[in-house]
Design an enzyme around this catalytic site. Structure first.
Site, PDB file in Angstrom:
ATOM      1  N   CYS A  45       0.919  -1.211  -0.007  1.00 19.91           N
ATOM      2  CA  CYS A  45       0.078   0.088  -0.205  1.00 19.91           C
ATOM      3  C   CYS A  45       0.915   1.067   0.076  1.00 19.91           C
ATOM      4  O   CYS A  45       2.148   1.292   0.666  1.00 19.91           O
ATOM      5  CB  CYS A  45      -0.807  -0.239   1.239  1.00 19.91           C
ATOM      6  SG  CYS A  45      -2.124   1.440   1.156  1.00 19.91           S
ATOM      7  N   ASP A  47       0.292   3.564   1.935  1.00 20.23           N
ATOM      8  CA  ASP A  47       0.314   4.107   3.162  1.00 20.23           C
ATOM      9  C   ASP A  47       1.896   4.597   3.830  1.00 20.23           C
ATOM     10  O   ASP A  47       2.598   3.814   3.679  1.00 20.23           O
ATOM     11  CB  ASP A  47      -0.202   3.108   4.158  1.00 20.23           C
ATOM     12  CG  ASP A  47      -0.650   3.814   5.523  1.00 20.23           C
ATOM     13  OD1 ASP A  47       0.251   4.049   6.156  1.00 20.23           O
ATOM     14  OD2 ASP A  47      -1.827   3.947   6.004  1.00 20.23           O
ATOM     15  N   HIS A 106      -1.991  -4.415   5.212  1.00 15.53           N
ATOM     16  CA  HIS A 106      -1.647  -3.912   6.510  1.00 15.53           C
ATOM     17  C   HIS A 106      -2.721  -3.450   7.321  1.00 15.53           C
ATOM     18  O   HIS A 106      -4.025  -3.027   6.809  1.00 15.53           O
ATOM     19  CB  HIS A 106      -0.745  -2.458   6.348  1.00 15.53           C
ATOM     20  CG  HIS A 106      -1.354  -1.210   5.682  1.00 15.53           C
ATOM     21  ND1 HIS A 106      -1.822  -0.417   6.529  1.00 15.53           N
ATOM     22  CD2 HIS A 106      -1.740  -1.019   4.514  1.00 15.53           C
ATOM     23  CE1 HIS A 106      -2.261   0.779   5.593  1.00 15.53           C
ATOM     24  NE2 HIS A 106      -2.142   0.220   4.243  1.00 15.53           N
ATOM     25  N   CYS A 109      -5.928   0.073   7.199  1.00 14.26           N
ATOM     26  CA  CYS A 109      -5.709   0.611   5.718  1.00 14.26           C
ATOM     27  C   CYS A 109      -6.937   1.329   5.165  1.00 14.26           C
ATOM     28  O   CYS A 109      -8.033   0.959   5.276  1.00 14.26           O
ATOM     29  CB  CYS A 109      -5.539  -0.632   4.813  1.00 14.26           C
ATOM     30  SG  CYS A 109      -5.498  -0.253   2.986  1.00 14.26           S
TER      31      CYS A 109
END
Ligand SMILES: [Zn+2]
Length: 212
Positions: A45, A47, A106, A109
């Protein structure tokens, strides 16, 4: 870019030159001369709290990294359009001939949360995020049908997105054939930054288990 950010990045680059460049420059020189031969393609991701190279203590040249919203791999769709993730997957598999593909989900998310909210009837977010995450709608059903009843619904959806991406990778014919030949392996991982733990998807139990 704000002046504060420029100042912060300049100071950081200066620290890199003072502290780390002597460690890394020989490696970068070798990678420049020999080209890259990464150990794996890693799809994670975007992130900012998720950094696969940090979590697995890997170095430049080790992981061919693709990051997008919620680590979603689209199904094989060779139609007109701009397929950024599929292009990176193609280059890693057919160009660089990686032997392994990692999909890392994760905790907390935002993309998976948007998917869960849409499944509960919320309108799609933004011009692009909702449409992108609608591609992962099958993960909602997979989470509902999951035999992992120990985890809450949000985590089950995050886990299911990893499983869906692994399934979608196999819709690419040149991935499916390499998996069948045994020259390519697919792996699922999940990072929970709340306790720092990394879980891996055990193919035998189809459950995310402690990786340490
Ligand atoms: Zn995410």
């Amino acid at each position: 870019m704000t002046a504060k950010l420029i100042k912060d990045l300049r100071a950081g680059h200066s620290r890199y030159k003072d502290l780390h460049v002597s460690d890394y420059q020989p490696l970068f020189k070798e990678l420049a001369e020999d080209g890259q031969h990464p150990k794996a393609l890693c799809i994670a991701c975007s992130d900012s709290r998720v950094d696969p190279a940090l979590l697995f203590d890997q170095h430049p040249g080790d992981l061919f990294l693709v990051r997008n919203v919620a680590n979603v791999v689209p199904p094989y769709e060779p139609n007109p359009g701009h397929h950024g993730t599929s292009a990176a997957v193609e280059y890693a598999v057919r160009g660089l001939q990686v032997s392994d593909i990692i999909v890392m989900g994760h905790a907390q998310c935002g993309g998976a949360k948007a998917l869960a909210d849409m499944a509960d009837g919320a309108p799609p977010i933004g011009e692009f995020v909702g449409k992108w995450m609608s591609m992962a709608e099958p993960a909602v059903k997979m989470a509902e049908e999951s035999h992992d009843t120990d985890t809450d619904k949000g985590v089950r959806i995050e886990h299911a997105v990893v499983r869906l991406s692994l399934q979608n990778l196999k819709t690419f014919p040149w991935i499916a054939e390499r998996v069948e030949w045994g020259s390519l392996e697919l792996h699922g991982f999940y990072f929970d930054m709340r306790n720092g733990s990394v879980m891996w998807l055990n193919p035998e139990t189809d459950l995310f288990e402690d990786f340490s």
